[in-house]
Design a protein around this motif. Sequence first.
Motif, PDB file in Angstrom:
ATOM      1  N   LEU A 287      42.879  47.843  30.643  1.00 50.89           N
ATOM      2  CA  LEU A 287      42.081  46.907  29.808  1.00 50.89           C
ATOM      3  C   LEU A 287      41.277  46.038  30.772  1.00 50.89           C
ATOM      4  O   LEU A 287      40.376  45.296  30.290  1.00 50.89           O
ATOM      5  N   LEU A 288      41.480  46.060  31.900  1.00 50.80           N
ATOM      6  CA  LEU A 288      40.771  45.238  33.020  1.00 50.80           C
ATOM      7  C   LEU A 288      39.263  45.618  33.085  1.00 50.80           C
ATOM      8  O   LEU A 288      38.517  44.666  33.127  1.00 50.80           O
ATOM      9  N   ALA A 289      39.023  47.070  33.147  1.00 49.77           N
ATOM     10  CA  ALA A 289      37.571  47.490  33.133  1.00 49.77           C
ATOM     11  C   ALA A 289      36.632  46.644  32.069  1.00 49.77           C
ATOM     12  O   ALA A 289      35.726  46.087  32.290  1.00 49.77           O
ATOM     13  N   PRO A 290      37.004  46.751  30.760  1.00 55.03           N
ATOM     14  CA  PRO A 290      36.437  46.554  29.519  1.00 55.03           C
ATOM     15  C   PRO A 290      36.258  44.966  29.658  1.00 55.03           C
ATOM     16  O   PRO A 290      35.474  44.416  29.088  1.00 55.03           O
ATOM     17  N   ALA A 291      37.344  44.336  30.031  1.00 55.85           N
ATOM     18  CA  ALA A 291      37.404  42.804  29.984  1.00 55.85           C
ATOM     19  C   ALA A 291      36.278  42.408  30.960  1.00 55.85           C
ATOM     20  O   ALA A 291      35.453  41.486  30.707  1.00 55.85           O
ATOM     21  N   VAL A 292      36.101  42.923  32.268  1.00 53.51           N
ATOM     22  CA  VAL A 292      34.884  42.540  32.930  1.00 53.51           C
ATOM     23  C   VAL A 292      33.548  42.614  32.448  1.00 53.51           C
ATOM     24  O   VAL A 292      32.737  41.823  32.647  1.00 53.51           O
ATOM     25  N   ARG A 293      33.415  43.774  31.847  1.00 53.88           N
ATOM     26  CA  ARG A 293      32.250  44.073  31.304  1.00 53.88           C
ATOM     27  C   ARG A 293      31.643  42.934  29.906  1.00 53.88           C
ATOM     28  O   ARG A 293      30.658  42.789  29.493  1.00 53.88           O
ATOM     29  N   THR A 294      32.871  42.251  29.640  1.00 53.24           N
ATOM     30  CA  THR A 294      32.421  41.201  28.561  1.00 53.24           C
ATOM     31  C   THR A 294      32.076  39.824  29.150  1.00 53.24           C
ATOM     32  O   THR A 294      32.020  38.867  28.446  1.00 53.24           O
ATOM     33  N   LEU A 295      32.198  39.791  30.432  1.00 55.58           N
ATOM     34  CA  LEU A 295      31.838  38.457  31.319  1.00 55.58           C
ATOM     35  C   LEU A 295      30.454  38.095  31.023  1.00 55.58           C
ATOM     36  O   LEU A 295      29.497  39.091  31.356  1.00 55.58           O
ATOM     37  N   ALA A 296      30.197  36.660  30.924  1.00 58.83           N
ATOM     38  CA  ALA A 296      28.841  36.538  30.774  1.00 58.83           C
ATOM     39  C   ALA A 296      28.402  36.222  32.269  1.00 58.83           C
ATOM     40  O   ALA A 296      29.062  36.371  33.360  1.00 58.83           O
ATOM     41  N   PRO A 297      27.007  36.073  32.560  1.00 57.99           N
ATOM     42  CA  PRO A 297      26.578  35.923  33.942  1.00 57.99           C
ATOM     43  C   PRO A 297      27.221  34.760  34.677  1.00 57.99           C
ATOM     44  O   PRO A 297      27.448  33.730  33.949  1.00 57.99           O
ATOM     45  N   GLY A 298      27.966  34.920  35.903  1.00 60.49           N
ATOM     46  CA  GLY A 298      28.548  33.892  36.552  1.00 60.49           C
ATOM     47  C   GLY A 298      30.136  33.606  36.011  1.00 60.49           C
ATOM     48  O   GLY A 298      30.629  32.706  36.479  1.00 60.49           O
ATOM     49  N   GLY A 299      30.337  34.701  35.187  1.00 61.50           N
ATOM     50  CA  GLY A 299      31.854  34.534  34.555  1.00 61.50           C
ATOM     51  C   GLY A 299      32.803  34.866  35.431  1.00 61.50           C
ATOM     52  O   GLY A 299      32.611  35.421  36.676  1.00 61.50           O
ATOM     53  N   ARG A 300      34.018  34.284  35.092  1.00 62.26           N
ATOM     54  CA  ARG A 300      35.384  34.405  36.069  1.00 62.26           C
ATOM     55  C   ARG A 300      36.458  35.071  35.218  1.00 62.26           C
ATOM     56  O   ARG A 300      36.874  34.478  34.191  1.00 62.26           O
ATOM     57  N   LEU A 301      37.126  36.284  35.873  1.00 59.12           N
ATOM     58  CA  LEU A 301      38.306  36.569  35.253  1.00 59.12           C
ATOM     59  C   LEU A 301      39.284  36.399  36.252  1.00 59.12           C
ATOM     60  O   LEU A 301      39.272  36.709  37.490  1.00 59.12           O
ATOM     61  N   VAL A 302      40.369  35.744  35.614  1.00 56.91           N
ATOM     62  CA  VAL A 302      41.643  35.589  36.476  1.00 56.91           C
ATOM     63  C   VAL A 302      42.534  36.582  36.321  1.00 56.91           C
ATOM     64  O   VAL A 302      43.220  36.633  34.882  1.00 56.91           O
ATOM     65  N   ALA A 303      43.145  37.390  37.262  1.00 55.85           N
ATOM     66  CA  ALA A 303      44.022  38.406  36.994  1.00 55.85           C
ATOM     67  C   ALA A 303      45.378  37.881  37.529  1.00 55.85           C
ATOM     68  O   ALA A 303      45.761  37.407  38.556  1.00 55.85           O
ATOM     69  N   TYR A 304      46.423  37.672  36.542  1.00 57.05           N
ATOM     70  CA  TYR A 304      47.894  37.368  36.898  1.00 57.05           C
ATOM     71  C   TYR A 304      48.793  38.218  36.380  1.00 57.05           C
ATOM     72  O   TYR A 304      50.054  37.775  36.484  1.00 57.05           O
ATOM     73  N   SER A 305      48.385  39.451  35.903  1.00 52.14           N
ATOM     74  CA  SER A 305      49.411  40.475  35.171  1.00 52.14           C
ATOM     75  C   SER A 305      50.017  41.221  36.541  1.00 52.14           C
ATOM     76  O   SER A 305      49.307  41.251  37.616  1.00 52.14           O
ATOM     77  N   SER A 306      50.947  42.098  36.210  1.00 51.68           N
ATOM     78  CA  SER A 306      51.493  42.902  37.269  1.00 51.68           C
ATOM     79  C   SER A 306      51.146  44.429  36.805  1.00 51.68           C
ATOM     80  O   SER A 306      51.427  45.403  37.208  1.00 51.68           O
ATOM     81  N   GLY A 307      49.852  44.328  35.936  1.00 55.01           N
ATOM     82  CA  GLY A 307      49.439  45.844  35.404  1.00 55.01           C
ATOM     83  C   GLY A 307      48.471  46.542  36.266  1.00 55.01           C
ATOM     84  O   GLY A 307      48.063  47.331  35.976  1.00 55.01           O
ATOM     85  N   GLY A 308      48.055  45.814  37.342  1.00 58.58           N
ATOM     86  CA  GLY A 308      47.089  46.517  38.224  1.00 58.58           C
ATOM     87  C   GLY A 308      45.435  46.816  37.480  1.00 58.58           C
ATOM     88  O   GLY A 308      45.208  45.625  36.709  1.00 58.58           O
ATOM     89  N   GLY A 309      45.148  47.600  37.845  1.00 59.01           N
ATOM     90  CA  GLY A 309      43.830  48.124  37.163  1.00 59.01           C
ATOM     91  C   GLY A 309      42.502  47.930  38.322  1.00 59.01           C
ATOM     92  O   GLY A 309      42.644  47.724  39.554  1.00 59.01           O
ATOM     93  N   THR A 310      41.464  48.773  37.785  1.00 59.19           N
ATOM     94  CA  THR A 310      40.423  48.846  38.734  1.00 59.19           C
ATOM     95  C   THR A 310      39.020  48.154  38.344  1.00 59.19           C
ATOM     96  O   THR A 310      38.718  48.354  37.218  1.00 59.19           O
ATOM     97  N   VAL A 311      38.505  47.370  39.135  1.00 56.04           N
ATOM     98  CA  VAL A 311      37.320  46.936  38.736  1.00 56.04           C
ATOM     99  C   VAL A 311      36.195  47.682  39.569  1.00 56.04           C
ATOM    100  O   VAL A 311      36.058  47.588  40.920  1.00 56.04           O
ATOM    101  N   GLU A 312      34.781  47.806  38.968  1.00 58.72           N
ATOM    102  CA  GLU A 312      33.734  48.302  39.520  1.00 58.72           C
ATOM    103  C   GLU A 312      32.808  47.252  40.291  1.00 58.72           C
ATOM    104  O   GLU A 312      32.632  46.265  39.410  1.00 58.72           O
ATOM    105  N   ALA A 313      32.661  47.285  41.412  1.00 59.45           N
ATOM    106  CA  ALA A 313      31.893  46.246  42.102  1.00 59.45           C
ATOM    107  C   ALA A 313      30.526  46.121  41.305  1.00 59.45           C
ATOM    108  O   ALA A 313      30.031  44.958  41.452  1.00 59.45           O
ATOM    109  N   TYR A 314      29.996  47.187  40.864  1.00 55.16           N
ATOM    110  CA  TYR A 314      28.561  47.214  40.146  1.00 55.16           C
ATOM    111  C   TYR A 314      28.619  46.364  39.125  1.00 55.16           C
ATOM    112  O   TYR A 314      27.756  45.444  38.923  1.00 55.16           O
ATOM    113  N   GLU A 315      29.856  46.032  38.428  1.00 52.07           N
ATOM    114  CA  GLU A 315      29.800  45.413  37.088  1.00 52.07           C
ATOM    115  C   GLU A 315      29.900  43.895  37.515  1.00 52.07           C
ATOM    116  O   GLU A 315      29.404  42.982  36.752  1.00 52.07           O
TER     117      GLU A 315
END
Length: 307
Positions: free
Chosen positions: A206-234
């Motif tokens: 769920l991490l990647a699609p969540a990042v894609r919904t961020l507005a310009p300048g948005g912040r995502l706080v990850a506090y789960s133990s689920g891991g995941g990968t974020v694309e730097a380009y996003e």
Amino acid sequence: MLRVRHEVDGSSGLLRAEEAAVPEAGAGELLVRVEAIGVTLPTVRRLRDSREPLPLGGEIAGRVVATGPGVTAFAVGDRVTGLCFADAYAEFAVLPTAMASHVPDDATAVEAVALVRSGLVARGAHEAARIEPGESVLVTAAAGGVGTLALQFATAGGAGRVVAAVSSAAKAGLVRSLGADEVVLYRDLDRSGPYDAILDGVGGDLLAPAVRTLAPGGRLVAYSSGGGTVEAYELLLRGASVIGFQIRALATGRPELYARWRDDLWHRRAAGTLRPAVHTPLPLADAALAHTLVEQRRNLGKVVLVP
């Protein structure tokens, strides 16, 4: 006493109930007659993925029945809650005083395990996101122990739009009652947004699609133990950021702030502005069922075991 322990049978982990001797409190420890045990997703995942038996640590609440040498801040008869590092799934548990705090007289043990640890994570994630009044906020795992409290922090902090992301439409009523303006299912997350802040308790796929919904300048706080990968380009595309939050780092690195936030949780509860949500409590012997509920995300609120 009744105790649940973890063992490994072949490639799968099992939880077995057994009779065991009542433990003794050592130096700086409390022996607690346990009245409630909080089940957390990180514990469930850790046991599921282990190929060897692990100690069953967790959140407990109950009454002190004995104190070890050197204990001065607690006495027999005190009602306490805190984090045990081993054998928490039991009728009696040993609790280090460094991890213990008092429970108000008007609160139940079930409320205590649903409020304190989960509430501290929710508060910490909210603070890390630096949410400004009027901003849009998405909370994932919104019907879980942390998520239900995170929704309430976002609403109380003046967020302009609070959206709850859940796995099932059956959870919509609960999250709306706790302050969510809108509800989105995980499968539809890509078509929602944009969000100024995301409090993510799921991670993984769920991490990647969540990042894609961020507005310009948005912040995502990850506090789960689920891991995941974020694309730097996003992140570059949006000028956005991902922030990791861990409650243990706060507890050990800033104990004064940790204690102040913990006291504030009880003040908010007393004022009626913060309400822990609890799934129907289960008997201690049903620990395996409790873990299944959490892993399959079928719970509505915090999952609690009651000896």
